[in-house]
Design an enzyme around this catalytic site. Structure first.
Site, PDB file in Angstrom:
ATOM      1  N   TYR A 310       0.667  -1.415  -0.318  1.00  0.00           N
ATOM      2  CA  TYR A 310       0.183   0.057   0.030  1.00  0.00           C
ATOM      3  C   TYR A 310       0.821   1.138   0.146  1.00  0.00           C
ATOM      4  CZ  TYR A 310       1.132   0.033   4.707  1.00  0.00           C
ATOM      5  OH  TYR A 310       1.683  -0.276   6.013  1.00  0.00           O
ATOM      6  N   SER A 323       7.707   2.778  14.960  1.00  0.00           N
ATOM      7  CA  SER A 323       7.808   1.677  14.263  1.00  0.00           C
ATOM      8  C   SER A 323       6.115   2.359  13.097  1.00  0.00           C
ATOM      9  CB  SER A 323       7.741   0.221  14.446  1.00  0.00           C
ATOM     10  OG  SER A 323       6.610   0.350  15.345  1.00  0.00           O
ATOM     11  N   GLY A 324       5.599   3.149  13.660  1.00  0.00           N
ATOM     12  CA  GLY A 324       5.045   3.090  12.386  1.00  0.00           C
ATOM     13  C   GLY A 324       2.961   3.273  12.970  1.00  0.00           C
ATOM     14  N   HIS A 328      -5.560   7.001  13.327  1.00  0.00           N
ATOM     15  CA  HIS A 328      -5.698   8.230  11.830  1.00  0.00           C
ATOM     16  C   HIS A 328      -7.459   7.638  11.483  1.00  0.00           C
ATOM     17  CE1 HIS A 328      -5.126   4.699   9.052  1.00  0.00           C
ATOM     18  NE2 HIS A 328      -3.556   4.490   9.738  1.00  0.00           N
ATOM     19  N   CYS A 346      -2.628  -0.125  12.600  1.00  0.00           N
ATOM     20  CA  CYS A 346      -2.730   1.273  13.534  1.00  0.00           C
ATOM     21  C   CYS A 346      -4.663   0.799  13.426  1.00  0.00           C
ATOM     22  CB  CYS A 346      -2.906   1.857  11.712  1.00  0.00           C
ATOM     23  SG  CYS A 346      -1.080   2.318  11.319  1.00  0.00           S
TER      24      CYS A 346
END
Length: 421
Positions: A310, A323-324, A328, A346
């Site tokens: 993605y 690390s992300g 959101h 996430c």
């Protein structure tokens, strides 16, 4: 031997004086006891290994030592501290003939030493010594940088201390840790934890109190830490704490609920990590808020062009790991939010909900994930997972209190403190 007159002469002198003044005269000392008189000058009773000449300075690399020179007298107490108020730890021999420092002296500092003695009759003596220490013979300094930056944070924000060089030795770590002070108003129980050789984190037993003011400071400057290592100047830090904001994400029910000061404010449907990309369980601390982030699968090891690849523009992104992992806006998964976990780790929600969350969260606030099949958030290295360590495990990371019993809390100490009448 001492040059002072024998105690028998003092007693005789006092008796004659009483006879001359009459029965109503004041006695020499309390209740006529000559041993309660003002302390005598004990200069001839002790020896000091400090500098003896004008302009000379003591070597801070050498321990301080005071000995009893008079065979009929003994040292009863010694206190030594510098002009900054830092005390020097020391040890007095059982027979009172020798006291020596057990903690390092500071360089380029002025010390005041108060020595208490007693003679063969038990009469008290006093001597006050002052001396200066020289600059260290090396320019190698250990400095510390406190974090985060000054400002307002959530109740989960740890205080960090980053050293400019590694320390492996436990005794050296104890010297540094003892010099790094964290004061909170209101007071809380807290301690440092050594994350690695160059980093410490400080947190209380429970989350910081709402509205607290926290100040971190150091008394390390000029203190000897080890061979050729001296403490340098450290800039203090002051932060304040806002409301208690805790966002709880239930990966099983696909809902995120935000609590402010214990009250549920809003619940929102979300999606979390799908199988193989499960969201981490446990407590995370908000690291940053980023209005726009470009997210690519390659950043978490997904091969470009593969089925899981993605590359997306993401808005209202609240970061919780380096690390992300974010909370959101994910408008592409609205159909799954509240029903299924389809993300790559996430927590995704609608754009409107993500904007509201973004506007109502700050750095240091808590994001807690429950009922995920993912691993528990690691304590260190990928953000602030500090709160996932039980308190006893946290204390065991200190060079000062590890292995020691926990004392009463500040509130318990206040209750135990005698009240004035």
């Amino acid at each position: 031997m001492s040059n002072r007159p024998p105690r028998t002469k003092t007693v005789i002198g006092c008796t004659l004086l009483l006879a001359a003044l009459g029965a109503n005269a004041a006695a020499c000392g309390s209740d006529g006891n000559p041993l309660a008189a003002e302390p005598y000058d004990a200069a001839d009773q002790i020896a000091f290994n400090g500098p003896s000449g004008d302009g000379k300075k003591a070597d801070p690399d050498k321990p301080l030592e005071i000995t009893a020179e008079d065979s009929d007298g003994r040292i009863t107490d010694v206190t030594a501290r510098d002009a900054a108020g830092r005390y020097v730890a020391g040890e007095l021999s059982a027979d009172g003939t020798r006291w020596h420092s057990t903690s390092p002296l500071a360089a380029n500092a002025r010390y005041t030493v108060r020595v208490s003695t007693e003679d063969e009759d038990g009469a008290p003596g006093r001597k006050v010594l002052t001396f200066d220490t020289s600059m260290p013979t090396t320019e190698k300094h250990l400095t510390v940088e406190f974090g985060p930056k000054a400002g307002k944070y959530g109740v989960g924000q740890p205080i960090t201390a980053t050293l400019n060089q590694p320390l492996k030795d436990r005794n050296q770590r104890a010297i540094v840790e003892r010099a790094l002070k964290v004061d909170s108003t209101p007071a809380v129980d807290g301690t440092w934890h050594w994350v690695n050789d160059k980093e410490l984190h400080y947190r209380p037993k429970e989350y910081w109190p709402t509205g607290a003011t926290i100040q971190a400071r150091s008394s390390l400057e000029g203190v000897k830490i080890g061979d050729r290592i001296w403490g340098g100047k450290v800039k203090p830090l002051r932060i304040t704490i806002g409301d208690q904001v805790i966002a709880v994400t239930d990966a099983a029910s696909h809902q995120l609920t935000l609590y402010r000061n214990g009250e549920a404010v809003r619940s929102m449907p979300v999606t979390t990590g799908k199988p193989g990309f499960e969201t981490r369980n446990g407590v995370k601390v908000v690291l940053a808020k980023e209005y726009f982030v470009r997210m690519r699968g390659t950043s978490i090891g997904i091969a470009e062009g593969s089925a899981e690849s993605y590359d997306l523009p993401v808005y209202y992104a609240t970061r919780v790991t380096w690390s992300g992992e974010y909370v959101h806006a994910a408008p592409w998964s609205v159909g799954s939010q509240g029903y299924a976990n389809v993300s790559h780790g996430c927590t995704g929600m609608s754009t409107a909900n993500a904007q509201w969350f973004f506007d109502n969260i700050r750095e240091g606030d808590i994001v807690k994930v429950i009922n995920s099949y993912g691993n528990t958030m690691e304590p260190f290295g990928n953000g602030f997972g500090d709160w996932n360590l039980p308190w006893q495990n946290w204390r065991n990371g200190s060079a000062l209190v590890a292995g020691t019993p926990e004392g009463p809390s500040p509130s318990e100490r206040a209750r135990l403190r005698p009240q004035s009448i």
